[in-house]
Design a protein around this motif. Structure first.
Motif, PDB file in Angstrom:
ATOM      1  N   ASN A 336      -1.314  -1.299  -3.857  1.00 31.38           N
ATOM      2  CA  ASN A 336      -0.944  -1.825  -5.166  1.00 31.38           C
ATOM      3  C   ASN A 336      -2.163  -2.366  -5.910  1.00 31.38           C
ATOM      4  OD1 ASN A 336      -1.486  -4.380  -4.095  1.00 31.38           O
ATOM      5  ND2 ASN A 336       0.677  -4.870  -3.753  1.00 31.38           N
ATOM      6  N   GLU A 337      -1.926  -2.986  -7.057  1.00 29.42           N
ATOM      7  CA  GLU A 337      -3.038  -3.480  -7.881  1.00 29.42           C
ATOM      8  C   GLU A 337      -3.875  -4.546  -7.191  1.00 29.42           C
ATOM      9  OE1 GLU A 337       0.736  -5.717  -8.707  1.00 29.42           O
ATOM     10  OE2 GLU A 337       0.154  -3.603  -8.614  1.00 29.42           O
ATOM     11  N   SER A 338      -3.300  -5.157  -6.132  1.00 27.37           N
ATOM     12  CA  SER A 338      -4.045  -6.165  -5.371  1.00 27.37           C
ATOM     13  C   SER A 338      -4.672  -5.575  -4.106  1.00 27.37           C
ATOM     14  CB  SER A 338      -3.105  -7.318  -4.989  1.00 27.37           C
ATOM     15  OG  SER A 338      -2.574  -7.941  -6.129  1.00 27.37           O
ATOM     16  N   ASN A 339      -4.650  -4.234  -3.991  1.00 21.67           N
ATOM     17  CA  ASN A 339      -5.191  -3.527  -2.829  1.00 21.67           C
ATOM     18  C   ASN A 339      -4.439  -3.841  -1.543  1.00 21.67           C
ATOM     19  OD1 ASN A 339      -7.205  -1.835  -3.876  1.00 21.67           O
ATOM     20  ND2 ASN A 339      -8.648  -3.551  -4.024  1.00 21.67           N
ATOM     21  N   LEU A 340      -3.159  -4.175  -1.676  1.00 19.71           N
ATOM     22  CA  LEU A 340      -2.302  -4.403  -0.515  1.00 19.71           C
ATOM     23  C   LEU A 340      -1.463  -3.160  -0.268  1.00 19.71           C
ATOM     24  CD1 LEU A 340      -1.191  -8.043  -1.367  1.00 19.71           C
ATOM     25  CD2 LEU A 340      -2.740  -7.352   0.484  1.00 19.71           C
ATOM     26  N   PRO A 341      -1.219  -2.801   1.008  1.00 22.25           N
ATOM     27  CA  PRO A 341      -0.536  -1.542   1.327  1.00 22.25           C
ATOM     28  C   PRO A 341       0.960  -1.572   1.019  1.00 22.25           C
ATOM     29  CG  PRO A 341      -0.972  -2.778   3.328  1.00 22.25           C
ATOM     30  CD  PRO A 341      -1.652  -3.524   2.213  1.00 22.25           C
ATOM     31  N   ILE A 342       1.444  -0.452   0.497  1.00 17.10           N
ATOM     32  CA  ILE A 342       2.874  -0.210   0.323  1.00 17.10           C
ATOM     33  C   ILE A 342       3.130   1.207   0.829  1.00 17.10           C
ATOM     34  CG2 ILE A 342       3.245  -1.800  -1.599  1.00 17.10           C
ATOM     35  CD1 ILE A 342       2.857   0.503  -3.521  1.00 17.10           C
ATOM     36  N   PHE A 343       4.387   1.529   1.163  1.00 12.58           N
ATOM     37  CA  PHE A 343       4.632   2.859   1.713  1.00 12.58           C
ATOM     38  C   PHE A 343       6.002   3.386   1.305  1.00 12.58           C
ATOM     39  CE2 PHE A 343       6.900   0.287   4.630  1.00 12.58           C
ATOM     40  CZ  PHE A 343       7.693   1.072   5.464  1.00 12.58           C
ATOM     41  N   ASP A 344       6.144   4.705   1.391  1.00 15.10           N
ATOM     42  CA  ASP A 344       7.389   5.388   1.068  1.00 15.10           C
ATOM     43  C   ASP A 344       8.251   5.422   2.333  1.00 15.10           C
ATOM     44  OD1 ASP A 344       9.430   7.195   0.513  1.00 15.10           O
ATOM     45  OD2 ASP A 344       8.162   8.454  -0.764  1.00 15.10           O
ATOM     46  N   LYS A 345       9.241   4.560   2.387  1.00  9.36           N
ATOM     47  CA  LYS A 345      10.056   4.430   3.596  1.00  9.36           C
ATOM     48  C   LYS A 345      10.786   5.723   3.955  1.00  9.36           C
ATOM     49  CE  LYS A 345      10.826  -0.549   3.145  1.00  9.36           C
ATOM     50  NZ  LYS A 345      11.831  -1.630   3.016  1.00  9.36           N
ATOM     51  N   LYS A 346      11.222   6.465   2.925  1.00 10.90           N
ATOM     52  CA  LYS A 346      11.986   7.684   3.193  1.00 10.90           C
ATOM     53  C   LYS A 346      11.140   8.764   3.856  1.00 10.90           C
ATOM     54  CE  LYS A 346      15.407   7.080  -0.498  1.00 10.90           C
ATOM     55  NZ  LYS A 346      15.987   7.667  -1.736  1.00 10.90           N
ATOM     56  N   LYS A 347       9.829   8.749   3.572  1.00 10.48           N
ATOM     57  CA  LYS A 347       8.951   9.781   4.132  1.00 10.48           C
ATOM     58  C   LYS A 347       8.213   9.324   5.392  1.00 10.48           C
ATOM     59  CE  LYS A 347       8.172  12.115  -0.291  1.00 10.48           C
ATOM     60  NZ  LYS A 347       7.155  12.540  -1.285  1.00 10.48           N
ATOM     61  N   CYS A 348       8.403   8.069   5.773  1.00  4.52           N
ATOM     62  CA  CYS A 348       7.735   7.547   6.968  1.00  4.52           C
ATOM     63  C   CYS A 348       8.285   8.234   8.208  1.00  4.52           C
ATOM     64  CB  CYS A 348       7.959   6.032   7.055  1.00  4.52           C
ATOM     65  SG  CYS A 348       7.271   5.275   8.547  1.00  4.52           S
ATOM     66  N   ILE A 349       7.395   8.677   9.116  1.00  6.09           N
ATOM     67  CA  ILE A 349       7.817   9.377  10.332  1.00  6.09           C
ATOM     68  C   ILE A 349       7.885   8.451  11.549  1.00  6.09           C
ATOM     69  CG2 ILE A 349       6.938  11.587   9.475  1.00  6.09           C
ATOM     70  CD1 ILE A 349       4.506  11.230  11.336  1.00  6.09           C
ATOM     71  N   SER A 350       7.678   7.167  11.334  1.00  7.15           N
ATOM     72  CA  SER A 350       7.787   6.159  12.407  1.00  7.15           C
ATOM     73  C   SER A 350       6.865   6.459  13.593  1.00  7.15           C
ATOM     74  CB  SER A 350       9.242   6.053  12.897  1.00  7.15           C
ATOM     75  OG  SER A 350      10.098   5.623  11.870  1.00  7.15           O
ATOM     76  N   CYS A 351       5.646   6.883  13.280  1.00 10.30           N
ATOM     77  CA  CYS A 351       4.672   7.124  14.352  1.00 10.30           C
ATOM     78  C   CYS A 351       3.897   5.857  14.705  1.00 10.30           C
ATOM     79  CB  CYS A 351       3.700   8.230  13.957  1.00 10.30           C
ATOM     80  SG  CYS A 351       2.603   7.787  12.590  1.00 10.30           S
ATOM     81  N   PHE A 352       3.888   4.880  13.799  1.00  7.16           N
ATOM     82  CA  PHE A 352       3.236   3.585  13.981  1.00  7.16           C
ATOM     83  C   PHE A 352       1.726   3.683  14.167  1.00  7.16           C
ATOM     84  CE2 PHE A 352       7.678   2.971  15.168  1.00  7.16           C
ATOM     85  CZ  PHE A 352       8.005   1.922  14.329  1.00  7.16           C
ATOM     86  N   CYS A 353       1.119   4.755  13.636  1.00  3.25           N
ATOM     87  CA  CYS A 353      -0.348   4.837  13.673  1.00  3.25           C
ATOM     88  C   CYS A 353      -0.967   3.683  12.890  1.00  3.25           C
ATOM     89  CB  CYS A 353      -0.814   6.170  13.090  1.00  3.25           C
ATOM     90  SG  CYS A 353      -0.494   7.591  14.143  1.00  3.25           S
ATOM     91  N   CYS A 354      -0.342   3.325  11.757  1.00  5.24           N
ATOM     92  CA  CYS A 354      -0.858   2.212  10.959  1.00  5.24           C
ATOM     93  C   CYS A 354      -0.817   0.912  11.758  1.00  5.24           C
ATOM     94  CB  CYS A 354      -0.052   2.071   9.675  1.00  5.24           C
ATOM     95  SG  CYS A 354       1.733   1.863   9.906  1.00  5.24           S
ATOM     96  N   HIS A 355       0.250   0.720  12.503  1.00  4.28           N
ATOM     97  CA  HIS A 355       0.417  -0.468  13.347  1.00  4.28           C
ATOM     98  C   HIS A 355      -0.659  -0.510  14.429  1.00  4.28           C
ATOM     99  CE1 HIS A 355       2.259  -2.345  16.985  1.00  4.28           C
ATOM    100  NE2 HIS A 355       2.638  -3.255  16.129  1.00  4.28           N
ATOM    101  N   GLU A 356      -0.988   0.661  14.990  1.00  9.49           N
ATOM    102  CA  GLU A 356      -1.984   0.744  16.053  1.00  9.49           C
ATOM    103  C   GLU A 356      -3.361   0.287  15.601  1.00  9.49           C
ATOM    104  OE1 GLU A 356      -2.391   4.430  18.072  1.00  9.49           O
ATOM    105  OE2 GLU A 356      -0.248   4.753  18.302  1.00  9.49           O
ATOM    106  N   VAL A 357      -3.753   0.708  14.378  1.00  9.76           N
ATOM    107  CA  VAL A 357      -5.153   0.502  13.974  1.00  9.76           C
ATOM    108  C   VAL A 357      -5.389  -0.783  13.203  1.00  9.76           C
ATOM    109  CG1 VAL A 357      -5.543   2.993  13.911  1.00  9.76           C
ATOM    110  CG2 VAL A 357      -4.958   1.792  11.801  1.00  9.76           C
ATOM    111  N   CYS A 358      -4.336  -1.507  12.852  1.00  7.52           N
ATOM    112  CA  CYS A 358      -4.550  -2.741  12.080  1.00  7.52           C
ATOM    113  C   CYS A 358      -5.308  -3.762  12.924  1.00  7.52           C
ATOM    114  CB  CYS A 358      -3.219  -3.329  11.624  1.00  7.52           C
ATOM    115  SG  CYS A 358      -3.437  -4.835  10.643  1.00  7.52           S
ATOM    116  N   PRO A 359      -6.461  -4.235  12.472  1.00  7.67           N
ATOM    117  CA  PRO A 359      -7.281  -5.136  13.290  1.00  7.67           C
ATOM    118  C   PRO A 359      -6.798  -6.581  13.320  1.00  7.67           C
ATOM    119  CG  PRO A 359      -8.379  -4.734  11.204  1.00  7.67           C
ATOM    120  CD  PRO A 359      -7.149  -3.868  11.208  1.00  7.67           C
ATOM    121  N   VAL A 360      -5.811  -6.924  12.453  1.00  8.55           N
ATOM    122  CA  VAL A 360      -5.409  -8.336  12.346  1.00  8.55           C
ATOM    123  C   VAL A 360      -3.900  -8.545  12.502  1.00  8.55           C
ATOM    124  CG1 VAL A 360      -7.396  -9.038  10.961  1.00  8.55           C
ATOM    125  CG2 VAL A 360      -5.360  -8.129   9.813  1.00  8.55           C
ATOM    126  N   LYS A 361      -3.203  -7.567  13.086  1.00  7.73           N
ATOM    127  CA  LYS A 361      -1.754  -7.649  13.286  1.00  7.73           C
ATOM    128  C   LYS A 361      -1.007  -7.924  11.980  1.00  7.73           C
ATOM    129  CE  LYS A 361      -1.755  -9.125  18.153  1.00  7.73           C
ATOM    130  NZ  LYS A 361      -1.154 -10.059  19.129  1.00  7.73           N
TER     131      LYS A 361
END
Length: 376
Positions: A336-361
């Motif tokens: 978004n305009e504040s550089n915070l992540p948002i995502f398309d829930k309908k297209k999410c494949i629930s692989c949790f790759c984003c969860h894996e790589v986040c360095p700060v939980k």
């Protein structure tokens, strides 16, 4: 019969680690099997750059002491992994430093790998992808020894001996394959295919401090106090899921490796009561539907989608590194305009790759509404 060695190891004291690794090496006759003066690659779990106390990566003391044993017997040792994200020398250098391996290398028993080249490996016998890009260095050594971490996994429930070999896939190719095989059953078989192709000669499990809950990076450290090892990674995983309280039907890499007859009879060699190994909390994303076969078609799809867990972005923790967007296989994360992540829930494949790589939980796991009611 496959042998799995499990020895009580209460901490990372260098003398204790050396002694238990030497016991494993001697009792398994590993050194007698290796050719003299071999080049050996120690394939670690270096998912992201984290200090050892977070239990995300293979502990450097285990790496150092295993390399020392091999070095003392005339072998040349190379250490590395292909972490999540692009495989570059600066990225490797940063992860090696954060995980304690730069300091461990100073002992002189091993060298860290900075070769970022890939090789397209043909796997004619694979059940899924018949070719995939792996680290070229793995094809330039005599043997590969797998040194993994005992952890839970938000998509696959469990990551240890077999899942760790998926790190042989180079950089962002992991994310591409995730997208091709976002179905958990297909992805589990692909993981097994990669393990079969890379074919480590021996596996050592760092379970001194494991990870439970929403692993492989966002879970909680747990003192499991073991070193485990053996020649057959499938047998190791089977034994360990039993001991931490997981069911085979929930760990698809174990379920399918049994169906593929990759392990059968197992003998456990241990020096303590295995009932002392603590039971692990499962990841919140573990939503098994157990739907009867007569529920099919559109209705089944609707129910399954309602059961799926999704990432939950915790903006108050976010440091705006944008790694989640970079790694997302489906490319459905924007900012978004504040550089915070948002995502398309309908297209999410629930692989949790984003969860894996986040360095700060800053990315949690939100259970599907259907799974909450179904579980009740």
């Amino acid at each position: 019969m496959d042998r799995v060695y499990i020895y009580k190891t209460v901490n990372y004291d260098e003398n204790l680690i050396y002694r238990n690794l030497k016991k494993i090496v001697d009792e398994s006759n590993l050194l007698e099997i290796l050719k003299p003066e071999s080049k050996i690659f120690l394939k670690l779990n270096l998912l992201i750059g984290k200090a050892p106390e977070y239990a995300v990566t293979t502990h450097p003391e285990i790496v150092k002491q295993m390399a020392k044993i091999l070095y003392e017997n005339g072998h040349k040792v190379i250490v590395g992994d292909s972490p999540a994200g692009p495989l570059t020398q600066p990225a490797l250098r940063s992860i090696y430093k954060q995980s304690g391996l730069i300091d461990a290398e100073k002992g002189g028993y091993f060298t860290l790998n900075y070769n970022c080249e890939s090789l397209n490996y043909k796997a004619d016998n694979a059940k899924k992808l018949k070719a995939f890009d792996i680290m070229k260095v793995l094809t330039e050594v005599d043997y590969i020894i797998n040194i993994c971490k005992l952890k839970t996994h938000s998509m696959m429930t469990f990551t240890c001996a077999v899942k760790n070999m998926y790190g042989a896939i180079v950089g962002l190719e992991k994310a591409k394959n995730h997208f091709k095989m976002h179905n958990a059953e297909n992805f589990a078989n692909h993981i097994i295919d990669v393990c079969e192709a890379v074919n480590p000669i021996f596996t050592i499990v760092d379970g001194v401090i494991g990870m439970e809950g929403n692993g492989p990076s966002g879970g909680d450290p747990i003192e499991s106090k073991i070193l485990a090892a053996g020649f057959n990674p499938y047998a190791i995983d089977k034994v360990l899921i039993d001991k931490i309280g997981f069911l085979e039907k929930d760990v698809l890499t174990v379920k399918f490796s049994r169906e593929r007859k990759l392990f059968q009879e197992i003998e456990i060699i241990n020096d303590f009561d295995l009932a002392e190994i603590p039971k692990f909390k499962m990841p919140r994303s573990q939503d098994m539907s157990f739907l009867p076969n007569f529920i099919g078609g559109r209705l089944r799809s609707i129910i399954v989608n309602s059961l799926k867990s999704k990432p939950k972005f915790l903006h108050e923790r976010c440091i705006k590194c944008k790694r989640c967007g970079e790694i997302c296989p489906a490319q459905i994360i924007s900012f978004n305009e504040s550089n915070l992540p948002i995502f398309d829930k309908k297209k999410c494949i629930s692989c949790f790759c984003c969860h894996e790589v986040c360095p700060v939980k800053a990315i949690g796991v939100k259970r599907g509404l259907g799974s909450i009611f179904w579980g009740r």
